[in-house]
Design an enzyme around this catalytic site. Structure first.
Site, PDB file in Angstrom:
ATOM      1  N   ASN A  77     -10.702   4.723   0.893  1.00 56.23           N
ATOM      2  CA  ASN A  77     -10.150   4.153  -0.099  1.00 56.23           C
ATOM      3  C   ASN A  77     -10.079   5.508  -1.669  1.00 56.23           C
ATOM      4  OD1 ASN A  77      -8.010   1.997   0.324  1.00 56.23           O
ATOM      5  ND2 ASN A  77      -9.796   0.499   0.141  1.00 56.23           N
ATOM      6  N   GLU A 123       0.814  -1.330  -0.058  1.00 55.26           N
ATOM      7  CA  GLU A 123       0.197  -0.080   0.153  1.00 55.26           C
ATOM      8  C   GLU A 123       0.663   1.558   0.234  1.00 55.26           C
ATOM      9  OE1 GLU A 123      -2.982   1.469  -0.568  1.00 55.26           O
ATOM     10  OE2 GLU A 123      -3.951   0.429  -0.425  1.00 55.26           O
ATOM     11  N   ASP A 165     -10.220   0.675  -4.890  1.00 54.91           N
ATOM     12  CA  ASP A 165      -9.065   0.453  -3.505  1.00 54.91           C
ATOM     13  C   ASP A 165      -8.322   1.982  -3.404  1.00 54.91           C
ATOM     14  OD1 ASP A 165      -7.338  -0.218  -2.257  1.00 54.91           O
ATOM     15  OD2 ASP A 165      -7.549  -1.980  -2.074  1.00 54.91           O
ATOM     16  N   ASN A 185      -5.313   3.976   7.517  1.00 56.16           N
ATOM     17  CA  ASN A 185      -5.135   3.001   5.632  1.00 56.16           C
ATOM     18  C   ASN A 185      -4.678   4.171   4.740  1.00 56.16           C
ATOM     19  OD1 ASN A 185      -6.439   0.631   4.405  1.00 56.16           O
ATOM     20  ND2 ASN A 185      -7.716   1.962   3.429  1.00 56.16           N
ATOM     21  N   ASP A 199      -9.775  -5.460  11.337  1.00 55.81           N
ATOM     22  CA  ASP A 199      -9.893  -6.317  11.137  1.00 55.81           C
ATOM     23  C   ASP A 199     -11.845  -6.196   9.854  1.00 55.81           C
ATOM     24  OD1 ASP A 199      -9.774  -8.417  12.083  1.00 55.81           O
ATOM     25  OD2 ASP A 199     -10.555  -8.494  14.170  1.00 55.81           O
ATOM     26  N   ARG A 252      -6.077   1.220  12.728  1.00 55.35           N
ATOM     27  CA  ARG A 252      -5.054   1.329  11.680  1.00 55.35           C
ATOM     28  C   ARG A 252      -5.470   2.280  10.726  1.00 55.35           C
ATOM     29  NH1 ARG A 252      -4.943  -0.728   7.379  1.00 55.35           N
ATOM     30  NH2 ARG A 252      -5.509  -3.164   6.016  1.00 55.35           N
TER      31      ARG A 252
END
Length: 295
Positions: free
Chosen positions: A149, A19, A200, A104, A122, A102
């Site tokens: 995203n 990423e 994404d 992204n 998760d 977290r």
């Protein structure tokens, strides 16, 4: 239009969840991370030398500050990293009290402000958020997302794009070009909710086309500023994650990929799983701006 471009595979590294790529034209170096393995990669496009750096946290995005420093978006905040020796210092916390989230996807706006997202570790529904960061001032923009995203900006900075991959609707929003702050409510740019794979990461080229990785479908898509899908480009990995423009002329797309969630049989059927790709699309892109430390 579906086409098959020339593609170079950068090194032998496979990313569990590649990423957050960026490119430094001064050194002709591409940077990206493997979120789940807490690794930072540097690859010299000039001589093919690859370096791997172990990180003390999960990081999802790397971008330039100046020739000596980078900004890393991590699980508990934004960190300044010295390129020379890898020294890290906390720039500002981000959801540091949320052990279950977290960082992204992210992208720097032409103003030098950062849009950065968070999500549940998760991918729990509704735990995702997109923030605007100017210096150390953090503003919550959009919450209740699952996998935020597709953060990208038009060349003039007047339009922002983002998607909740779980929902599948690419959205656009009018921005103040001087700050990167929204000045209107988001609108639907393209509805992919019934399509194959999930939208994404994204990057915008010099003509304003929005290039997105389609996770699970092994391709990239380009959308016009008017909201039409105008190009689809296959890639040799089923789970592409995020593009950025690279090369001395910014005429290639560097694309990270992932093998997250793939069992041994799925990996065997996808030989280039987790690889990082350099794709010649015959067009010019834009360099992601540097992050401004002071608002």
């Amino acid at each position: 239009m579906v086409e098959a471009p020339a593609i170079r595979i950068l090194g032998e590294t496979r990313c569990h969840l590649g990423e957050g790529p960026s490119y430094d034209p001064a050194t002709d170096t591409a940077w990206w991370v493997d979120i789940l393995e807490a690794r930072l990669f540097a690859f010299s496009l000039r001589d093919g030398v690859a370096r791997t750096h172990t990180l003390p946290f999960l990081a999802s995005h790397v971008t330039a500050i100046d020739p000596e420093r980078q900004l890393l978006a991590a699980e508990d905040g934004l960190y300044i990293r010295s390129i020379r020796d890898g020294a890290l210092s906390l720039h500002c916390p981000l959801e540091a009290e949320e052990a279950g989230t977290r960082s992204n996807d992210g992208r720097v706006h032409p103003s030098g402000a950062l849009w950065i997202s968070t999500m549940g570790r998760d991918a729990e529904p509704g735990r995702g958020t997109i923030y605007h960061v100017a210096g150390t001032r953090i503003t919550r923009l959009y919450g209740g997302l699952t996998i935020p995203n597709g953060i990208a900006f038009s060349p003039d900075g007047a339009t922002g794009y983002f998607v909740d991959t779980d929902e599948g609707v690419l959205r656009r929003v009018a921005l103040d070009p001087a700050t990167g702050q929204p000045v209107a409510e988001p609108e639907t740019h393209y509805d992919h909710s019934a399509g194959k794979g999930g939208i994404d990461g994204a990057a915008v080229d010099a003509e304003g086309l929005i290039w997105t990785a389609r996770f699970g479908a092994g391709c990239l898509d380009a959308y016009s500023p008017e909201g039409e899908r105008v190009r689809t480009v296959p890639v040799p990995a089923r789970q592409p994650t995020c593009p950025t423009f690279a090369g001395r002329d910014l005429d290639h797309l560097l694309v990270t990929t992932a093998f997250e969630g793939m069992d041994a049989a799925a990996r065997a059927e996808d030989p280039e799983h987790g690889r990082t790709l350099l794709i010649d699309l015959g067009m010019r892109g834009l360099l992601e701006p540097a992050f401004r430390l002071a608002a």
